[in-house]
Design an enzyme around this catalytic site. Structure first.
Site, PDB file in Angstrom:
ATOM      1  N   SER A  43       0.858  -1.241   0.026  1.00 16.88           N
ATOM      2  CA  SER A  43       0.154  -0.046   0.129  1.00 16.88           C
ATOM      3  C   SER A  43       0.878   1.112   0.028  1.00 16.88           C
ATOM      4  CB  SER A  43      -0.974   0.007   1.272  1.00 16.88           C
ATOM      5  OG  SER A  43      -0.197  -0.200   2.479  1.00 16.88           O
ATOM      6  N   ASP A 324      -2.770   8.317   8.089  1.00 14.90           N
ATOM      7  CA  ASP A 324      -3.683   7.177   8.938  1.00 14.90           C
ATOM      8  C   ASP A 324      -2.813   6.378   9.620  1.00 14.90           C
ATOM      9  OD1 ASP A 324      -2.503   5.350   7.001  1.00 14.90           O
ATOM     10  OD2 ASP A 324      -4.155   5.259   5.936  1.00 14.90           O
ATOM     11  N   HIS A 327       0.105   4.976   7.204  1.00 19.10           N
ATOM     12  CA  HIS A 327       0.872   5.720   5.712  1.00 19.10           C
ATOM     13  C   HIS A 327       1.149   6.969   6.501  1.00 19.10           C
ATOM     14  CE1 HIS A 327      -1.697   2.287   4.461  1.00 19.10           C
ATOM     15  NE2 HIS A 327      -0.561   2.136   4.034  1.00 19.10           N
TER      16      HIS A 327
END
Length: 392
Positions: A43, A324, A327
């Site tokens: 991600s 978040d 990240h």
């Protein structure tokens, strides 16, 4: 005479400080040849592939406040651009972003992102791909680029977070031998995947080491460590990271292909620690480093972008290191990209990405990766985000 000598000395010191502390401005495409950029991983590098791979229509990264700094959600786990986007901009890839490989109709002439959220090195991730599956997809698409173009292009890799998070959850009481065995298994598989890329013509590799995983807000929140990091995960990340440099050194030294093997290692672990360490984060203008800008819970680490979660959103995301629970904010991503592309030899070695791009294909590397605790600094630190505090 003494006064004149003192004046000369002072001017000399000021000149040195001016040279090494003026911010390095990276001009897009300046003196850089036309190359492609291919990214692989999870991600952190996902340019939006998860959106096209998943059957779900409620993926959080497709909803506000993701993309907040760019005015729209873009399928990336950030409030804006991610590291590969900035690298793409630096090398003049059109629109300054790297397209996701699964998006129909995108221009892949200057490269593409194969990275997918939830990707791992081992196992069979749900609605994602292992690193090997990403490499095989590149293999199947290889005919889209000339061999000579592939040889001089960049192959960036960041992966492993899912492997160690999953291992820790499944084996909370794993002893040292079990941890070492798992790390060895992960590294061996990673080595095979890099070897496969190399056999397909890749010769310029950029490998980003794992972050201090135990310091992620989601980990602090789940393991209830307060302001402390969860050291088991940090230890696993350090064991993993310690094997990357020697592995790449070996590849470079035994390479027999005409296009050679060249690489850069980005010590993301220590670059992050500098910015989140108590007493140092303010030097980088990050005022909140242990909780997320978006989410709920003790560290605002869960639920950002989820419609059924009443998550909190910070007032000014650029003061946060984490957007978040896992990240970074766009501000942090941009800093990392600048370090990686052309700045700090303390965390990027044996050469920066910019140096790697222009390094003659097929030429034997003149320097190799060295352990940080043994390496002699070849150049003054250029982590200009730290300023005068970089000299320690």
């Amino acid at each position: 005479m003494a006064d004149n000598l003192n004046l000369v000395s002072v001017l000399g010191v000021l000149l040195v400080l001016t040279i090494f502390h003026n911010p390095i401005i990276v001009y897009a495409g300046e003196g850089v040849p036309n190359v492609a950029l291919f990214t692989f991983g999870d991600s952190y590098y996902d340019a939006g592939n998860k959106v096209f791979l998943s059957q779900r229509k409620d993926l959080p990264q497709t909803y506000w406040p993701y993309g907040k700094s760019r005015d729209y959600p873009n399928g990336k786990f950030s409030d804006g651009h991610i590291v590969p986007d900035f690298i793409a901009d630096f090398i003049s890839i059109p629109n300054g972003v790297l397209p996701p490989v699964l998006k129909p109709g995108v221009d892949i002439s200057r490269g593409v992102s194969f990275a997918v959220a939830d990707a791992s090195i081992l196992g069979a991730p749900v609605e994602s791909m292992t690193l090997n599956q990403q490499v095989v997809k590149f293999k199947n698409m290889k005919s889209n680029w000339n061999d000579s173009y592939i040889e001089k292009s960049l192959f960036m890799i960041y992966i492993g977070t899912e492997d160690y998070l999953n291992f820790t959850k499944a084996n909370p009481n794993a002893d040292a031998s079990a941890q070492q065995a798992f790390v060895t298994n992960v590294i061996n598989r990673l080595k095979n995947d890099i070897k496969l890329l190399y056999s397909l013509g890749a010769s310029k590799f950029v490998v980003q080491l794992l972050a201090p995983l135990g310091c992620l807000p989601i980990v602090r929140q789940e393991y209830k460590t307060g302001n402390e990091c969860y050291e088991l995960l940090n230890d696993l990340a350090k064991q993993h990271n310690g094997k990357i440099g020697p592995m790449l050194n070996e590849f470079a030294k035994i390479s027999t292909s005409p296009y050679g093997f060249q690489f850069t290692v980005f010590d993301f672990y220590n670059a992050v620690l500098r910015r989140i360490a108590t007493g140092r984060s303010l030097n980088y203008r990050f005022f909140v480093t242990n909780t997320s800008c978006c989410g709920v819970g003790t560290h605002n680490a869960y639920g950002c972008g989820k419609g059924n979660v009443h998550s909190k959103l910070c007032e000014y995301q650029r003061s946060y290191f984490f957007f978040d629970g896992r990240h970074n904010t766009e501000k942090a991503q941009e800093e990392m990209a600048h370090l990686l592309y052309g700045a700090d030899p303390d965390v990027v070695q044996p050469m920066t990405v910019r140096e790697l791009i222009v390094y003659p294909t097929g030429e034997t590397m003149r320097e190799y990766w060295e352990p940080n605790n043994l390496a002699i600094r070849r150049r003054p630190s250029r982590d200009f985000y730290l300023g005068l505090a970089a000299y320690y």
